[in-house]
Design a protein around this motif. Structure first.
Motif, mmCIF file in Angstrom:
data_model
loop_
_atom_site.group_PDB
_atom_site.id
_atom_site.type_symbol
_atom_site.label_atom_id
_atom_site.label_comp_id
_atom_site.label_asym_id
_atom_site.label_seq_id
_atom_site.Cartn_x
_atom_site.Cartn_y
_atom_site.Cartn_z
ATOM 1 N N ALA A 52 23.402 -5.291 6.919
ATOM 2 C CA ALA A 52 21.992 -5.662 6.798
ATOM 3 C C ALA A 52 21.105 -4.540 7.317
ATOM 4 O O ALA A 52 21.564 -3.650 8.043
ATOM 5 C CB ALA A 52 21.722 -6.944 7.573
ATOM 6 N N VAL A 53 19.838 -4.598 6.957
ATOM 7 C CA VAL A 53 18.847 -3.632 7.427
ATOM 8 C C VAL A 53 17.968 -4.319 8.472
ATOM 9 O O VAL A 53 17.866 -5.547 8.486
ATOM 10 C CB VAL A 53 17.969 -3.111 6.262
ATOM 11 C CG1 VAL A 53 18.808 -2.331 5.270
ATOM 12 C CG2 VAL A 53 17.240 -4.232 5.575
ATOM 13 N N PRO A 54 17.341 -3.560 9.361
ATOM 14 C CA PRO A 54 16.415 -4.167 10.314
ATOM 15 C C PRO A 54 15.339 -4.967 9.570
ATOM 16 O O PRO A 54 14.794 -4.513 8.569
ATOM 17 C CB PRO A 54 15.807 -2.965 11.043
ATOM 18 C CG PRO A 54 16.876 -1.914 10.943
ATOM 19 C CD PRO A 54 17.485 -2.120 9.587
ATOM 20 N N GLY A 55 15.102 -6.197 10.020
ATOM 21 C CA GLY A 55 14.146 -7.080 9.370
ATOM 22 C C GLY A 55 14.793 -7.996 8.334
ATOM 23 O O GLY A 55 14.153 -8.912 7.839
ATOM 24 N N GLY A 56 16.061 -7.771 8.016
ATOM 25 C CA GLY A 56 16.752 -8.580 7.002
ATOM 26 C C GLY A 56 17.270 -9.884 7.565
ATOM 27 O O GLY A 56 17.499 -10.024 8.769
ATOM 28 N N GLN A 57 17.451 -10.876 6.686
ATOM 29 C CA GLN A 57 17.971 -12.171 7.112
ATOM 30 C C GLN A 57 19.474 -12.210 6.890
ATOM 31 O O GLN A 57 19.984 -11.699 5.900
ATOM 32 C CB GLN A 57 17.309 -13.303 6.339
ATOM 33 C CG GLN A 57 17.734 -14.657 6.857
ATOM 34 C CD GLN A 57 16.758 -15.751 6.483
ATOM 35 O OE1 GLN A 57 15.646 -15.489 6.109
ATOM 36 N NE2 GLN A 57 17.191 -16.985 6.615
ATOM 37 N N GLY A 76 22.573 -11.987 20.199
ATOM 38 C CA GLY A 76 21.928 -11.201 21.251
ATOM 39 C C GLY A 76 22.354 -9.745 21.237
ATOM 40 O O GLY A 76 21.591 -8.866 21.650
ATOM 41 N N ALA A 77 23.541 -9.459 20.758
ATOM 42 C CA ALA A 77 24.013 -8.070 20.716
ATOM 43 C C ALA A 77 23.112 -7.202 19.849
ATOM 44 O O ALA A 77 22.882 -6.037 20.147
ATOM 45 C CB ALA A 77 25.452 -8.025 20.201
ATOM 46 N N VAL A 78 22.574 -7.792 18.779
ATOM 47 C CA VAL A 78 21.685 -7.046 17.884
ATOM 48 C C VAL A 78 20.215 -7.269 18.268
ATOM 49 O O VAL A 78 19.330 -6.633 17.717
ATOM 50 C CB VAL A 78 21.950 -7.418 16.398
ATOM 51 C CG1 VAL A 78 21.432 -8.788 16.063
ATOM 52 C CG2 VAL A 78 21.384 -6.398 15.447
ATOM 53 N N GLY A 79 19.970 -8.164 19.219
ATOM 54 C CA GLY A 79 18.615 -8.404 19.701
ATOM 55 C C GLY A 79 17.935 -9.600 19.056
ATOM 56 O O GLY A 79 16.744 -9.803 19.223
ATOM 57 N N ALA A 80 18.693 -10.439 18.322
ATOM 58 C CA ALA A 80 18.097 -11.586 17.640
ATOM 59 C C ALA A 80 18.166 -12.864 18.472
ATOM 60 O O ALA A 80 17.529 -13.850 18.133
ATOM 61 C CB ALA A 80 18.784 -11.819 16.294
ATOM 62 N N VAL A 100 17.477 -10.106 11.584
ATOM 63 C CA VAL A 100 17.758 -8.893 12.357
ATOM 64 C C VAL A 100 16.409 -8.331 12.801
ATOM 65 O O VAL A 100 15.519 -8.136 11.966
ATOM 66 C CB VAL A 100 18.523 -7.851 11.510
ATOM 67 C CG1 VAL A 100 18.759 -6.578 12.295
ATOM 68 C CG2 VAL A 100 19.840 -8.429 11.015
ATOM 69 N N PRO A 101 16.215 -8.076 14.085
ATOM 70 C CA PRO A 101 14.923 -7.564 14.549
ATOM 71 C C PRO A 101 14.590 -6.209 13.904
ATOM 72 O O PRO A 101 15.489 -5.395 13.682
ATOM 73 C CB PRO A 101 15.103 -7.390 16.061
ATOM 74 C CG PRO A 101 16.305 -8.180 16.409
ATOM 75 C CD PRO A 101 17.155 -8.264 15.188
ATOM 76 N N PRO A 102 13.314 -5.964 13.597
ATOM 77 C CA PRO A 102 12.914 -4.682 13.008
ATOM 78 C C PRO A 102 13.252 -3.492 13.903
ATOM 79 O O PRO A 102 13.402 -2.365 13.426
ATOM 80 C CB PRO A 102 11.403 -4.811 12.837
ATOM 81 C CG PRO A 102 11.134 -6.279 12.827
ATOM 82 C CD PRO A 102 12.195 -6.900 13.681
ATOM 83 N N SER A 103 13.428 -3.737 15.201
ATOM 84 C CA SER A 103 13.727 -2.644 16.140
ATOM 85 C C SER A 103 15.229 -2.376 16.268
ATOM 86 O O SER A 103 15.628 -1.497 17.040
ATOM 87 C CB SER A 103 13.162 -2.990 17.514
ATOM 88 O OG SER A 103 13.752 -4.192 17.991
ATOM 89 N N ALA A 104 16.071 -3.106 15.525
ATOM 90 C CA ALA A 104 17.530 -2.947 15.635
ATOM 91 C C ALA A 104 17.955 -1.539 15.228
ATOM 92 O O ALA A 104 17.446 -0.970 14.261
ATOM 93 C CB ALA A 104 18.242 -3.975 14.769
#
Length: 185
Positions: A52-57, A76-80, A100-104
């Motif tokens: 996935a890309v940052p911002g993707g579901q 939490g590992a990816v920041g979500a 996926v958070p945009p900052s990932a």
């Protein structure tokens, strides 16, 4: 002689038809290729898409929790953070989603789910890539394959070459037809 040729042609056609039917019949039993479906990975957490890309579901599912069971997911590992998994459309499956958070940052992250009943813990991997990493590379320019260009870029020469090929094909067909009829060459 003609009878033998016809019999051979029929046998070849039957063999090819039988082979094609066998391939089609076998393909119907193969099941999902990506492992995201009924019964897939009963003891694991299926992550879809797995890249996935940052911002993707991202959707996750598991059959590890049993019928009607729910679970709590942890991305939490990816920041979500945490997210719920509820009974899905398939019997015995718990399904959840997170963004996926945009900052990932690019990398591989472990996504975990813990069943509400029994506390069973399952995990799966999510690969995060930048949007530019996922774009297909399109070829540019020409490739020197040795095919074409023999007549040059002139359309008249190209048309003459195509006409010569057509005449040769027609002549070959005519000769084969005469030979098959027994007229000789």
């Amino acid at each position: 002689m003609r009878r033998i040729a016809r019999r051979t042609a029929r046998r070849s056609a039957r063999l090819l038809t039988g082979t094609a039917l066998a391939v089609v019949a076998t393909a119907g039993f193969a099941g999902p290729a990506h492992g995201f479906g009924p019964g897939a990975g009963a003891g694991s957490l299926q992550v879809y898409p797995s890249t996935a890309v940052p911002g993707g579901q991202v959707s996750v599912n598991t059959a590890a929790c049993g019928d009607g069971a729910a679970a709590t997911g942890d991305a939490g590992a990816v920041g979500a953070g945490r997210f719920p998994l509820a009974p899905g459309a398939q019997e015995g499956e718990a399904v959840g989603r997170f963004r996926v958070p945009p900052s990932a940052q690019p990398g591989t992250y472990e996504i975990v789910a813990e069943c509400s009943a029994g506390g069973r813990r399952v995990s799966g991997d999510l690969v995060v890539v930048l949007a530019t990493d996922q774009q297909p590379v399109r070829p540019r320019g020409s490739v020197k394959t040795g095919v074409g260009g023999a007549l040059g870029p002139d359309p008249v020469q190209t048309a003459a070459g195509v006409a010569a090929l057509a005449v040769a094909a027609a002549g070959g067909t005519w000769l084969l037809h005469r030979r098959a009829r027994g007229d000789g060459i």
